[in-house]
Design a protein around this motif. Structure first.
Motif, mmCIF file in Angstrom:
data_model
loop_
_atom_site.group_PDB
_atom_site.id
_atom_site.type_symbol
_atom_site.label_atom_id
_atom_site.label_comp_id
_atom_site.label_asym_id
_atom_site.label_seq_id
_atom_site.Cartn_x
_atom_site.Cartn_y
_atom_site.Cartn_z
ATOM 1 N N CYS A 75 -7.204 -0.437 -3.602
ATOM 2 C CA CYS A 75 -6.065 -1.363 -3.542
ATOM 3 C C CYS A 75 -6.469 -2.740 -4.063
ATOM 4 O O CYS A 75 -5.670 -3.420 -4.712
ATOM 5 C CB CYS A 75 -5.519 -1.442 -2.115
ATOM 6 S SG CYS A 75 -4.606 0.061 -1.703
ATOM 7 N N CYS A 132 0.832 -1.201 0.000
ATOM 8 C CA CYS A 132 0.000 0.000 0.000
ATOM 9 C C CYS A 132 0.868 1.253 0.000
ATOM 10 O O CYS A 132 1.794 1.371 0.801
ATOM 11 C CB CYS A 132 -0.901 -0.003 1.233
ATOM 12 S SG CYS A 132 -2.277 -1.143 1.032
ATOM 13 N N TRP A 192 -11.956 3.987 -0.045
ATOM 14 C CA TRP A 192 -10.514 3.722 0.086
ATOM 15 C C TRP A 192 -10.131 2.274 -0.232
ATOM 16 O O TRP A 192 -9.303 2.025 -1.117
ATOM 17 C CB TRP A 192 -10.088 4.123 1.505
ATOM 18 C CG TRP A 192 -8.688 3.778 1.882
ATOM 19 C CD1 TRP A 192 -7.612 3.620 1.039
ATOM 20 C CD2 TRP A 192 -8.190 3.558 3.201
ATOM 21 N NE1 TRP A 192 -6.472 3.322 1.772
ATOM 22 C CE2 TRP A 192 -6.802 3.270 3.100
ATOM 23 C CE3 TRP A 192 -8.780 3.580 4.480
ATOM 24 C CZ2 TRP A 192 -6.007 3.006 4.209
ATOM 25 C CZ3 TRP A 192 -7.969 3.324 5.578
ATOM 26 C CH2 TRP A 192 -6.599 3.040 5.444
ATOM 27 N N HIS A 217 -8.323 -1.666 6.603
ATOM 28 C CA HIS A 217 -7.956 -1.646 5.186
ATOM 29 C C HIS A 217 -7.705 -3.038 4.593
ATOM 30 O O HIS A 217 -8.329 -3.415 3.591
ATOM 31 C CB HIS A 217 -6.743 -0.744 4.993
ATOM 32 C CG HIS A 217 -6.399 -0.480 3.565
ATOM 33 N ND1 HIS A 217 -7.309 -0.001 2.648
ATOM 34 C CD2 HIS A 217 -5.244 -0.651 2.870
ATOM 35 C CE1 HIS A 217 -6.724 0.131 1.476
ATOM 36 N NE2 HIS A 217 -5.474 -0.264 1.577
ATOM 37 N N ASN A 254 0.174 1.369 -5.061
ATOM 38 C CA ASN A 254 -0.773 2.442 -5.399
ATOM 39 C C ASN A 254 -0.307 3.760 -4.793
ATOM 40 O O ASN A 254 0.588 3.799 -3.954
ATOM 41 C CB ASN A 254 -2.162 2.114 -4.844
ATOM 42 C CG ASN A 254 -2.190 2.208 -3.326
ATOM 43 O OD1 ASN A 254 -1.341 1.630 -2.647
ATOM 44 N ND2 ASN A 254 -3.129 2.957 -2.790
#
Ligand code: 5CA
Ligand code: ZN
Length: 407
Positions: free
Chosen positions: A227, A43, A223, A252, A81
């Motif tokens: 990813c 990430c 969000w 996440h 990303n």
């Protein structure tokens, strides 16, 4: 987007052992088992401020993964990303009266130069979310077709009831999940949600915010889905390691794993979830939102980037630790000693250094243990021990290839 340029990695004699890493989902250290090409997703930053030592520490950890896999004979396919549109970025741009795109571009460029200076191997794909909005929207459509989403006033949510294994990555209790969800960008209290942990996939346009067209109307991605989409598009499902700092464990990486599972049908989405510890300053986690930061770009003005790298390597990647200026001073001393030692015409034999370093590093990246191995060799060399003419050059290569420190 443009990635950054790659440092040369010396080839070492022989082949390293399989890399073992702590997998958060398994709760233990186990072997990574990549095919000929190891697949790594890490990430990236939310580019509203400069790279701080916490970021650097996390990217360094996965750079070591990359290097150890290469040493074990794998090619490494690494994707990253940049969260170049998200609430904190837009808020910072608004506060400081800047254009959010310019802010993102500037900070991403600074990040590239920091990564290059620290000799972090670049990703094959470095992808800004704003470059792949359509791909993200397609993935949300797929989740919708599988019945895993619902609409709330034009926003699209992932329905946590569609994720039977929810919790499998973090292992956290529901209470802890709820707490962290609220702290880390989630909206547990929003009225109308089916479950407090349902998370946003697509955010309908709000006045003054950037937006893109999609099958769900104008808006922008949430969000976690970014990813998942970028990892799926470049690495495919079932890739070897998903990485980030431990603050990404929940929500996440947890949410991303279930998006990927529902979309691709494969479990686990990543074979291992690997997390670096948090770096603190003055007793608190370094974070852009708190502002207690030591920037890599500032430190680079006063010291050699290799000393910064060595200062970070002195901590195990999974531990939480606090930055203090004296750590940089010790790293500078170590760097100078190592440079003196590899500059000698001869030294103690280095094959055992290679074997020991490989053993330390493939055992869940024991960088502090690896530094001790090189320290011991350098001490012997500087004391006049050993007469192998090729040893200093081999140690230089070992330290470069496995630790990424150029002497
Ligand atoms: N853009 C998202 C990931 S998709 C994001 O978390 N961005 S970030 O800029 O906040 O953080 C970038 C990376 O640095 C993440 O892996 C995060 O876990 C890590 N990180 C952030 N703060 C620290 C810290 N104090 N110590 C160690 N790692 C940190
Ligand atoms: Zn991410």
């Amino acid at each position: 987007m443009r990635s950054w340029s790659a440092p040369k990695v010396p080839r070492l004699p022989g082949v390293g052992a399989p890399l073992r890493l702590f997998d958060t989902a398994a709760g233990e250290v186990g072997p990574t088992q990549p095919g000929p090409t190891a697949r790594l997703y890490v990430c990236g930053i939310t580019p509203y401020d400069a790279t701080h030592l916490g970021h650097a520490n996390t990217y360094l950890a996965f750079d070591l993964v990359n290097r150890l896999w290469r040493d074990a004979g794998h090619e490494v396919h690494f994707t990253q990303n940049a969260t170049d549109v998200d609430d904190p970025l837009l808020e910072r741009a608004e506060q400081t009266g800047q254009d959010w795109r310019e802010l993102a571009e500037r900070e991403i460029e600074l990040f590239r130069t920091d990564m290059e200076a620290l000799r972090i191997l670049p990703p094959r794909e470095y992808v800004g979310v704003t470059e792949v909005i359509d791909q993200v929207a397609e993935l949300i459509e797929l989740l919708r077709d599988k019945g895993a989403t619902y609409d709330l006033d034009g926003d699209v949510y992932f329905d946590v009831a569609a994720a039977p294994k929810f919790g499998a990555v973090s292992g956290y209790s529901e209470e802890r999940m709820l707490d962290l969800f609220g702290q880390r960008g989630g909206d547990p209290d929003r009225a109308g949600k089916k479950h407090p942990l349902d998370w946003l996939l697509w955010r309908a346009e709000r006045p003054g915010e950037p937006s893109w067209p999609s099958p769900f109307g104008q808006g922008r991605p949430g969000w976690h889905i970014e990813c998942t989409a970028i990892a799926l598009a470049n690495l495919g499902s079932g890739f070897d390691v998903a990485g980030g700092g431990s603050d990404l464990i929940f929500p996440h990486h947890e949410c991303g794993a279930h998006e990927g599972h529902v979309a691709g049908g494969e479990w686990p989405f990543a074979k291992a979830y690997v997390h670096a510890g948090m770096v603190a300053l003055d007793g608190e986690k370094m974070s852009k939102s708190k502002g207690n930061l030591v920037f890599v770009s500032r430190l680079r003005q006063e010291t050699d980037p290799m000393a910064i790298r060595l200062a970070l390597l002195a901590h195990h990647y999974r531990s939480d630790w606090e930055w203090t200026a004296d750590q940089l001073a010790s790293a500078e001393v170590r760097l100078a000693r190592w440079r003196s030692a590899v500059g000698l015409p001869a030294g103690p034999e280095a094959e055992t250094v290679l074997a020991e370093l490989r053993a330390r590093m493939t055992d869940d990246l024991d960088a502090p243990g690896a530094l001790a191995v090189v320290d011991a060799w350098a001490d012997r060399a500087l004391a006049g021990g050993g007469a192998e003419p090729g040893a200093p050059a081999l140690v230089r290569d070992i330290v470069d290839a496995l630790l990424g420190v150029e002497l």
